[in-house]
Design a protein around this motif. Structure first.
Motif, PDB file in Angstrom:
ATOM      1  N   ARG A 240       0.922  -1.038  -0.002  1.00 14.75           N
ATOM      2  CA  ARG A 240      -0.040   0.025   0.016  1.00 14.75           C
ATOM      3  C   ARG A 240       0.986   1.230   0.271  1.00 14.75           C
ATOM      4  NH1 ARG A 240      -5.155   1.193   1.541  1.00 14.75           N
ATOM      5  NH2 ARG A 240      -4.628   3.239   1.201  1.00 14.75           N
ATOM      6  N   LEU A 241       1.841   1.278   0.733  1.00 15.15           N
ATOM      7  CA  LEU A 241       2.900   2.452   0.720  1.00 15.15           C
ATOM      8  C   LEU A 241       3.376   2.851  -0.796  1.00 15.15           C
ATOM      9  CD1 LEU A 241       4.967   2.024   4.085  1.00 15.15           C
ATOM     10  CD2 LEU A 241       3.464   3.986   3.200  1.00 15.15           C
ATOM     11  N   ARG A 242       3.587   1.681  -1.537  1.00 17.27           N
ATOM     12  CA  ARG A 242       4.323   1.755  -2.626  1.00 17.27           C
ATOM     13  C   ARG A 242       3.558   1.893  -3.774  1.00 17.27           C
ATOM     14  NH1 ARG A 242       7.078  -0.418   1.095  1.00 17.27           N
ATOM     15  NH2 ARG A 242       9.400  -0.286   1.173  1.00 17.27           N
ATOM     16  N   ARG A 243       2.119   1.794  -3.555  1.00 16.87           N
ATOM     17  CA  ARG A 243       0.965   2.060  -4.521  1.00 16.87           C
ATOM     18  C   ARG A 243       1.084   3.663  -4.908  1.00 16.87           C
ATOM     19  NH1 ARG A 243      -4.829  -0.274  -3.126  1.00 16.87           N
ATOM     20  NH2 ARG A 243      -5.073   2.040  -2.426  1.00 16.87           N
ATOM     21  N   PRO A 244       0.925   4.130  -6.244  1.00 18.22           N
ATOM     22  CA  PRO A 244       0.768   5.445  -6.465  1.00 18.22           C
ATOM     23  C   PRO A 244      -0.403   6.033  -6.031  1.00 18.22           C
ATOM     24  CG  PRO A 244       1.035   4.033  -8.513  1.00 18.22           C
ATOM     25  CD  PRO A 244       0.516   3.225  -7.294  1.00 18.22           C
ATOM     26  N   ARG A 245      -0.147   7.632  -5.497  1.00 14.86           N
ATOM     27  CA  ARG A 245      -1.308   8.101  -4.672  1.00 14.86           C
ATOM     28  C   ARG A 245      -2.310   8.240  -5.764  1.00 14.86           C
ATOM     29  NH1 ARG A 245       3.358  10.227  -3.326  1.00 14.86           N
ATOM     30  NH2 ARG A 245       3.758  10.471  -1.149  1.00 14.86           N
ATOM     31  N   GLU A 246      -3.689   8.127  -5.296  1.00 13.55           N
ATOM     32  CA  GLU A 246      -4.866   8.461  -5.967  1.00 13.55           C
ATOM     33  C   GLU A 246      -5.334   9.864  -5.794  1.00 13.55           C
ATOM     34  OE1 GLU A 246      -7.531   5.358  -5.100  1.00 13.55           O
ATOM     35  OE2 GLU A 246      -5.765   3.704  -5.184  1.00 13.55           O
ATOM     36  N   GLU A 247      -5.946  10.386  -6.772  1.00  6.28           N
ATOM     37  CA  GLU A 247      -6.286  11.899  -6.574  1.00  6.28           C
ATOM     38  C   GLU A 247      -7.077  12.086  -5.430  1.00  6.28           C
ATOM     39  OE1 GLU A 247      -5.715  15.632  -8.176  1.00  6.28           O
ATOM     40  OE2 GLU A 247      -4.880  13.799  -8.985  1.00  6.28           O
ATOM     41  N   GLY A 248      -6.882  12.848  -4.548  1.00  6.95           N
ATOM     42  CA  GLY A 248      -7.856  13.160  -3.425  1.00  6.95           C
ATOM     43  C   GLY A 248      -7.736  12.318  -2.175  1.00  6.95           C
ATOM     44  N   GLN A 249      -6.853  11.170  -2.423  1.00 11.80           N
ATOM     45  CA  GLN A 249      -6.772   9.924  -1.634  1.00 11.80           C
ATOM     46  C   GLN A 249      -5.747  10.194  -0.312  1.00 11.80           C
ATOM     47  OE1 GLN A 249      -8.135   6.437  -2.142  1.00 11.80           O
ATOM     48  NE2 GLN A 249      -7.204   5.661  -0.332  1.00 11.80           N
ATOM     49  N   GLN A 250      -6.137  10.265   0.720  1.00 12.45           N
ATOM     50  CA  GLN A 250      -5.252  10.474   1.781  1.00 12.45           C
ATOM     51  C   GLN A 250      -4.569   9.089   2.359  1.00 12.45           C
ATOM     52  OE1 GLN A 250      -4.543  13.287   4.124  1.00 12.45           O
ATOM     53  NE2 GLN A 250      -6.002  14.833   3.166  1.00 12.45           N
ATOM     54  N   THR A 251      -3.806   9.040   3.385  1.00  8.23           N
ATOM     55  CA  THR A 251      -3.129   7.669   3.599  1.00  8.23           C
ATOM     56  C   THR A 251      -4.049   6.936   4.769  1.00  8.23           C
ATOM     57  OG1 THR A 251      -1.517   8.893   4.967  1.00  8.23           O
ATOM     58  CG2 THR A 251      -0.726   8.296   2.556  1.00  8.23           C
ATOM     59  N   GLY A 252      -5.116   7.367   4.849  1.00 11.24           N
ATOM     60  CA  GLY A 252      -5.983   6.861   6.126  1.00 11.24           C
ATOM     61  C   GLY A 252      -5.800   5.513   6.352  1.00 11.24           C
ATOM     62  N   GLY A 253      -6.206   4.639   5.223  1.00 14.34           N
ATOM     63  CA  GLY A 253      -6.226   3.216   5.193  1.00 14.34           C
ATOM     64  C   GLY A 253      -4.795   2.604   5.725  1.00 14.34           C
ATOM     65  N   VAL A 254      -3.743   3.246   5.056  1.00 21.45           N
ATOM     66  CA  VAL A 254      -2.483   2.503   5.314  1.00 21.45           C
ATOM     67  C   VAL A 254      -1.867   2.889   6.915  1.00 21.45           C
ATOM     68  CG1 VAL A 254      -0.987   4.650   4.560  1.00 21.45           C
ATOM     69  CG2 VAL A 254      -0.039   2.222   4.346  1.00 21.45           C
ATOM     70  N   GLY A 255      -2.529   4.012   7.229  1.00 18.74           N
ATOM     71  CA  GLY A 255      -2.199   4.463   8.716  1.00 18.74           C
ATOM     72  C   GLY A 255      -2.663   3.546   9.559  1.00 18.74           C
ATOM     73  N   LEU A 256      -4.144   3.097   9.476  1.00 13.58           N
ATOM     74  CA  LEU A 256      -4.551   1.922  10.111  1.00 13.58           C
ATOM     75  C   LEU A 256      -3.657   0.596  10.357  1.00 13.58           C
ATOM     76  CD1 LEU A 256      -8.344   1.723   9.623  1.00 13.58           C
ATOM     77  CD2 LEU A 256      -7.457   2.450  11.506  1.00 13.58           C
ATOM     78  N   MET A 257      -3.133   0.407   9.023  1.00 12.77           N
ATOM     79  CA  MET A 257      -2.114  -0.795   9.075  1.00 12.77           C
ATOM     80  C   MET A 257      -1.051  -0.700  10.059  1.00 12.77           C
ATOM     81  SD  MET A 257      -2.148  -2.009   5.119  1.00 12.77           S
ATOM     82  CE  MET A 257      -3.640  -2.488   4.228  1.00 12.77           C
TER      83      MET A 257
END
Lengths: 125, 192
Positions: free
Chosen positions: B138-155
């Motif tokens: 998930r950290l290495r996945r390209p950023r999506e427009e408007g998408q924050q890192t909330g999901g990866v933060g939970l991980m």
């Protein structure tokens, strides 16, 4: 070009990018409100230095904590260095970790696993 | 009657003590407040000599949950001197004999709460190695427009905690719910 020096704070890394020697040092902990705003000027500086200046690049990291968004931006720094390394630029990385901090050692190992450029993990005294 | 709008401060204090609250905060979570709370918590854990790993894991969970709350709480205060707002919510650090727990609680739309709850379920269904792999990917996945890192933060919270990551809705109001996310770090034997 000018060196880039930032003193660091509780939530931001201290930055010492020496344009004369090519030694680029980041130290401390990183959990700013906006990680992108903090790292963008660093990434731009490194990219310009790699393209315009001659000295080899030695990135020295003495990091004790990165939040998730900072981790993602440190990955961007490594991606950039890896691209320049692939074109023949002389680049290496040293990741210092406190001897009692296995989590930071593991973070360094994870970064190293992605990269072809020389990446050294060193237990800080 | 004293100030405080009739609040029984001593009952509040006793209740918090009985719940073994180590540190707690309710209010607007500006970056300055977040840093103060996080550094204060670290200082407290260092004084208690709970060990580097436990201290850093509790600290990391607190920062991730707090920044998540500051960004996503639907209850917001205007930030002085800027056009932006800051999330309002509750942060609580508790302890028992065997562990420290960190929890965030804030108002959020029901659909957001459901999305976060399903992410927690996915995380809890993974082995440690699967979770590490998913976090790295998930950290290495390209950023999506408007998408924050909330999901990866939970991980990252889950990687620093003992499973499971807890996520529950404690109150329903029309239009929003009170969402609590909590994570527990076991204490370790130390020589300190």
């Amino acid at each position: 070009m000018d060196s880039l020096l930032l003193p660091g704070s509780k939530a931001t890394l201290a930055v010492s990018f020496d344009a004369a020697t090519g030694v680029l040092e980041l130290s401390g902990q990183s959990y700013p409100e906006n990680s992108f705003a903090f790292f963008k000027p660093l990434i731009d500086w490194i990219d310009r230095f790699a393209r315009e200046e001659q000295p080899p690049i030695h990135l020295v990291l003495r990091i004790s904590y990165l939040n998730t968004s900072s981790t993602k931006l440190v990955l961007d720094v490594f991606d950039l260095l890896e691209r320049h390394f692939a074109t023949g630029r002389d680049i290496r990385v040293t990741w210092y970790y406190a001897a009692d901090d296995e989590d930071i050692l593991e973070t360094g190992e994870d970064f190293k696993a992605d990269l072809k450029l020389p990446f050294e993990l060193v237990a800080a005294p | 009657m004293s100030g405080g709008g009739g609040l029984d401060h001593y009952a509040c204090y006793r209740s918090m003590r009985e719940q073994r609250i180590v540190m707690a905060f309710l209010g607007s979570l500006s970056q300055e407040v977040l840093v103060g709370f996080a550094e204060g918590l670290r200082e407290l854990l260092e004084l208690r000599k709970v060990g580097t790993r436990v201290t850093k894991r509790v600290f990391a969970i607190l920062v991730e949950l707090a920044q998540n709350m500051a960004a996503y709480s639907t209850e917001r205060d205007a930030l002085a001197g800027s056009g932006s707002t800051v999330g309002v919510g509750l942060l609580v650090v508790t302890e028992d004999e065997a562990s420290y727990s960190v929890a965030s609680g804030n108002l959020t739309p029901p659909e957001t709460a459901r999305a976060i709850a399903s992410r927690c379920e996915l995380i809890n269904a993974m082995s440690l190695d699967e979770l590490k792999g998913a976090y790295r990917a998930r950290l290495r996945r390209p950023r999506e427009e408007g998408q924050q890192t909330g999901g990866v933060g939970l991980m990252q919270v889950a990687l620093n905690a003992r499973p499971p990551l807890e996520c529950r809705v404690e109150h329903h109001d029309p239009g929003h719910v009170f969402l609590v996310i909590s994570a527990t770090v076991p204490k370790e034997k130390t020589n300190g």
